[in-house]
Design a protein around this motif. Structure first.
Motif, short mmCIF file in Angstrom:
data_model
loop_
_atom_site.label_atom_id
_atom_site.label_comp_id
_atom_site.label_asym_id
_atom_site.label_seq_id
_atom_site.Cartn_x
_atom_site.Cartn_y
_atom_site.Cartn_z
N ILE A 267 0.85 -1.20 0.00
CA ILE A 267 0.00 0.00 0.00
C ILE A 267 0.88 1.25 0.00
O ILE A 267 1.83 1.35 0.78
CB ILE A 267 -0.95 0.00 1.22
N MET A 268 0.52 2.18 -0.87
CA MET A 268 1.31 3.40 -1.02
C MET A 268 1.00 4.40 0.09
O MET A 268 -0.15 4.57 0.49
CB MET A 268 0.99 4.02 -2.39
N LEU A 269 2.03 5.06 0.56
CA LEU A 269 1.86 6.17 1.51
C LEU A 269 2.52 7.41 0.93
O LEU A 269 3.64 7.34 0.43
CB LEU A 269 2.52 5.85 2.86
N SER A 270 1.81 8.53 0.98
CA SER A 270 2.34 9.79 0.46
C SER A 270 2.48 10.79 1.60
O SER A 270 1.57 10.90 2.44
CB SER A 270 1.40 10.36 -0.60
N PHE A 271 3.60 11.50 1.63
CA PHE A 271 3.87 12.48 2.70
C PHE A 271 4.15 13.84 2.08
O PHE A 271 4.89 13.94 1.10
CB PHE A 271 5.10 12.07 3.52
N LYS A 272 3.55 14.89 2.69
CA LYS A 272 3.77 16.24 2.17
C LYS A 272 3.88 17.23 3.33
O LYS A 272 3.02 17.24 4.22
CB LYS A 272 2.59 16.62 1.26
N PRO A 273 4.91 18.09 3.30
CA PRO A 273 5.00 19.13 4.32
C PRO A 273 4.20 20.36 3.89
O PRO A 273 4.26 20.78 2.73
CB PRO A 273 6.49 19.44 4.34
N VAL A 274 3.45 20.93 4.84
CA VAL A 274 2.68 22.15 4.57
C VAL A 274 2.80 23.05 5.80
O VAL A 274 2.23 22.74 6.85
CB VAL A 274 1.19 21.85 4.32
N GLY A 275 3.53 24.14 5.70
CA GLY A 275 3.70 25.04 6.84
C GLY A 275 4.24 24.29 8.04
O GLY A 275 5.25 23.60 7.95
N LYS A 276 3.55 24.38 9.16
CA LYS A 276 4.03 23.67 10.35
C LYS A 276 3.44 22.25 10.46
O LYS A 276 3.50 21.63 11.52
CB LYS A 276 3.72 24.48 11.61
N TYR A 277 2.86 21.79 9.38
CA TYR A 277 2.22 20.46 9.39
C TYR A 277 2.91 19.47 8.46
O TYR A 277 3.51 19.86 7.45
CB TYR A 277 0.76 20.58 8.95
N ILE A 278 2.78 18.21 8.81
CA ILE A 278 3.10 17.14 7.85
C ILE A 278 1.78 16.43 7.58
O ILE A 278 1.09 16.01 8.52
CB ILE A 278 4.13 16.15 8.42
N LEU A 279 1.46 16.29 6.30
CA LEU A 279 0.26 15.55 5.91
C LEU A 279 0.68 14.20 5.35
O LEU A 279 1.69 14.11 4.62
CB LEU A 279 -0.51 16.32 4.84
N ALA A 280 -0.04 13.18 5.69
CA ALA A 280 0.27 11.84 5.17
C ALA A 280 -1.03 11.16 4.76
O ALA A 280 -2.05 11.32 5.43
CB ALA A 280 0.98 11.01 6.23
N ILE A 281 -0.96 10.45 3.67
CA ILE A 281 -2.14 9.69 3.23
C ILE A 281 -1.72 8.26 2.95
O ILE A 281 -0.79 8.00 2.19
CB ILE A 281 -2.79 10.31 1.97
N LYS A 282 -2.40 7.35 3.61
CA LYS A 282 -2.15 5.93 3.38
C LYS A 282 -3.17 5.43 2.36
O LYS A 282 -4.38 5.63 2.54
CB LYS A 282 -2.32 5.17 4.70
N GLY A 283 -2.68 4.83 1.29
CA GLY A 283 -3.59 4.26 0.30
C GLY A 283 -3.73 5.09 -0.96
O GLY A 283 -4.56 4.77 -1.82
N MET A 284 -2.96 6.17 -1.06
CA MET A 284 -3.02 6.98 -2.29
C MET A 284 -1.61 7.25 -2.79
O MET A 284 -0.72 7.58 -1.99
CB MET A 284 -3.70 8.33 -2.03
#
Lengths: 301, 332
Positions: A267-284
């Motif tokens: 399963i693919m996991l994508s990570f992206k930094p945005v300002g003071k946040y880290i966003l992660a999505i499992k399954g995309m």
């Protein structure tokens, strides 16, 4: 004029303290007495545990409550004439977010929502709810007919003694503003809770102050919030290094400002930094994740 | 022998056995439960293994937990293989919880006790006190009251246990350990001839899995156990906790593990209440790391996700690659 301002300030501080003392009750004072529950008797007295004394009550698992800001616990057992037992636990957390967080992490998504406290869920032999800065759970040691009524009765008694409904954390509110129909939303404050949601390779996602996750069908969206952008940058660099080396993930690929990996199930996991946040999505994968990243991040301050 | 024949008869009548490797174990569905169902579609396989029992690890599935525990033991060579005649057996049962799915089903524990005595043990000592009400939850209690009444107990080892010179010993020379340099443990654990570990497979908030290795915290005082959680100087340090668990197991390995993976909580562990799962499996064997690796998969994790399993393997406590063993599964 200065003195006048000081007096006004002092007045508001006094009101504030008075408010706190009115709303914060000792957990033991929230526990129903014998005459409040029909056919059930308290066994012994109510036990109270404070801070790390929780390790003396919970035989494993105290770490989770401490991570959420545990303050005090009142616990007791009731017995009926058939010798069945009910265990009632009233956890006083340091703030409302802690109570809400414990409630979300302890909710499996399989129970039935009921109207007690701020939010409550009932399962076949236990129920739990949160209200203000209290997380409350009552469980029967046996599954039997009628016991749910008693559990509800107990929970309602406790809830009625807690004055305020409680406030959900800002991050939760913003997360919900995305408009996505998130299921099983979990609010977390550290590694113990996070590992119970998804194992990002033993602490590779670290350093966050708070975080939130929610399911979108078989996908899962995470937001990790850091003190500031500088800290986030440091932790994101660390995360990239750890995920690249992890035994649990492979196919590490840098994409634009983020990266992707695959877990052991492919399963693919994508990570992206945005300002003071880290966003992660499992399954995309990265392209699929972009609109979700965008919609989620527009609501973040 | 009679017991083995009884088991064999039951096997021929009710069940099917199959030797499987790890790849097959995982491939069929990702969980053990479905594999068992798959195996039951192939009649007649595996009788040779029962006649010449050579399994290192057994997994027995089905509803009769008492009988299945006996079958699981038989499949790995029978209790006599582990219990010398006249020996003293230390028994550690994860029993001290009230909520469904958080404690070893007493049917499993009673079957183990019966089997140990049948094998010729002189005495059994419960290394952590087992309350009478625990045994009473089993329908086998009345018929086994006599042998259960002969069990010795470390009476003071009841949660949250405190150190006393009579029952506990301080171990301060654990310099070879990576994390746990000293601890306080039940004396009888070190003194018994055979150590039989009876854990439950269930969720744990800090270690994700409560299994065979984690169960060892049942022989130490609460104070010692709290240092597992806080001793690194960092609260909630899962690495340190896992290494301490492994280190304490290195003091003395289990001679036999009989794991209850019949009905357990998959969240809110280890105390519950939580979501119940019912794979109805009993796992028996000597390698607690391998058994925990299997338990991890039953619970829905990969063995590599469970730090105790990873560190137990790295520390030489056992082998997480359970496919290296002769593993036999029986659908009873």
């Amino acid at each position: 004029m200065k003195l006048q301002k000081l007096i006004i300030l002092f007045f508001f501080i006094l009101i504030g303290f008075a408010g706190i003392s009115q709303n914060i009750m000792e957990p033991k004072d929230l526990i129903p007495a014998n005459d409040e529950i029909v056919n059930w008797q308290l066994i012994d007295s109510v036990n109270t545990y404070t801070d790390e004394d929780l390790y003396m009550y919970i035989n494993g698992g105290a770490d989770l409550y401490l991570e959420y800001g545990f303050n005090k616990l009142g616990s007791c057992k009731y017995r009926n004439r058939l010798a069945s037992k009910i265990i009632l636990e009233v956890y006083q957390m340091k703030n409302d977010a802690g109570a809400f967080g414990v409630f979300t992490i302890n909710s499996s998504g399989k129970g039935k929502k009921i109207e007690i406290g701020n939010e409550a869920v009932q399962y076949d032999y236990y129920l739990h709810f949160w209200k203000q800065n209290y997380y409350v759970r009552c469980a029967s040691t046996v599954k039997s007919e009628g016991v749910i009524d008693t559990l509800q009765q107990l929970a309602k008694q406790v809830a009625s003694k807690i004055e305020l409904p409680g406030k959900k954390p800002e991050l939760f509110v913003l997360f919900n503003k995305t408009g996505y129909p998130f299921k099983q939303v979990k609010y977390f404050k550290g590694q113990v809770a996070l590992a119970n949601i998804f194992n990002f390779s033993h602490g590779s996602v670290a350093g966050f102050n708070e975080g939130i996750s929610g399911k979108l069908d078989d996908k899962m969206v995470f937001v990790f919030s850091y003190e500031n952008e500088k800290q986030r940058r440091e932790w994101f660099a660390s995360l990239k290094g750890k995920m690249n080396m992890s035994m649990l993930f492979d196919q590490y690929t840098t994409v634009e400002d983020g990266f992707t990996v695959k877990d052991r199930m492919g399963i693919m996991l994508s990570f992206k930094p945005v300002g003071k946040y880290i966003l992660a999505i499992k399954g995309m994968d990265w392209p699929e994740a972009q609109p979700v990243f965008e919609k989620t991040s527009t609501n973040l301050p | 022998m009679l017991q083995l024949l009884d088991t064999f008869e039951a096997f021929i009548t009710n069940g099917m056995e199959k030797k499987i490797n790890r790849r097959e174990f995982i491939r069929k569905s990702g969980t053990l439960g479905v594999i068992t169902a798959g195996a039951s579609m192939i009649p007649g396989i595996g009788a040779c293994s029962l006649l010449s029992p050579s399994a290192d690890i057994s997994v027995v599935s089905g509803a009769g937990y008492f009988a299945n525990t006996l079958k699981a033991i038989d499949l790995i060579g029978g209790m006599k293989k582990f219990i010398p005649e006249g020996s003293t057996v230390g028994l550690l049962i994860n029993s001290d919880f009230d909520i469904p799915g958080t404690y070893v089903n007493p049917d499993v524990a009673i079957a183990a006790v019966k089997s140990i005595f049948d094998a010729g043990a002189q005495s059994i000592i419960c290394l952590q006190k087992v309350k009478e009400e625990y045994w009473e939850r089993s329908s086998y209690y009345e018929s086994h009251k006599d042998i259960l009444s002969t069990l010795k107990q470390v009476e003071t080892n009841v949660f949250p246990s405190e150190y006393n010179d009579d029952d506990f010993i301080k171990l301060t020379d654990l310099d070879n350990n990576k994390a746990l340099k000293e601890t306080e443990v039940v004396k009888a654990w070190l003194e018994c001839d055979v150590f039989v570990n009876i854990p439950i497979c269930k969720h744990h908030a800090s270690t994700l899995l409560t299994g065979a290795m984690k169960n060892i915290m049942g022989v130490s005082t609460r104070k010692a156990n709290v240092t597992f959680h806080l001793g690194s100087g960092v609260r909630n340090d899962p690495d340190y906790l896992a290494q301490c668990i492994v280190d304490q197991n290195l003091v003395r390995k289990s001679d036999l593990c009989i794991m209850d993976a019949t009905e357990f909580i998959t969240d809110n562990g280890p105390s519950g209440p939580g979501t119940l799962k019912k794979p109805q499996k009993i796992i028996a064997g000597a390698d607690m790391v391998a058994i925990d690796a299997i338990a991890a998969e039953i619970l829905g994790y990969s063995p590599g996700e469970i730090l105790c399993v990873v560190k137990g393997h790295e520390s030489g406590l056992g082998n997480k690659e359970y496919s290296d063993y002769n593993l036999v599964e029986l659908n009873a």
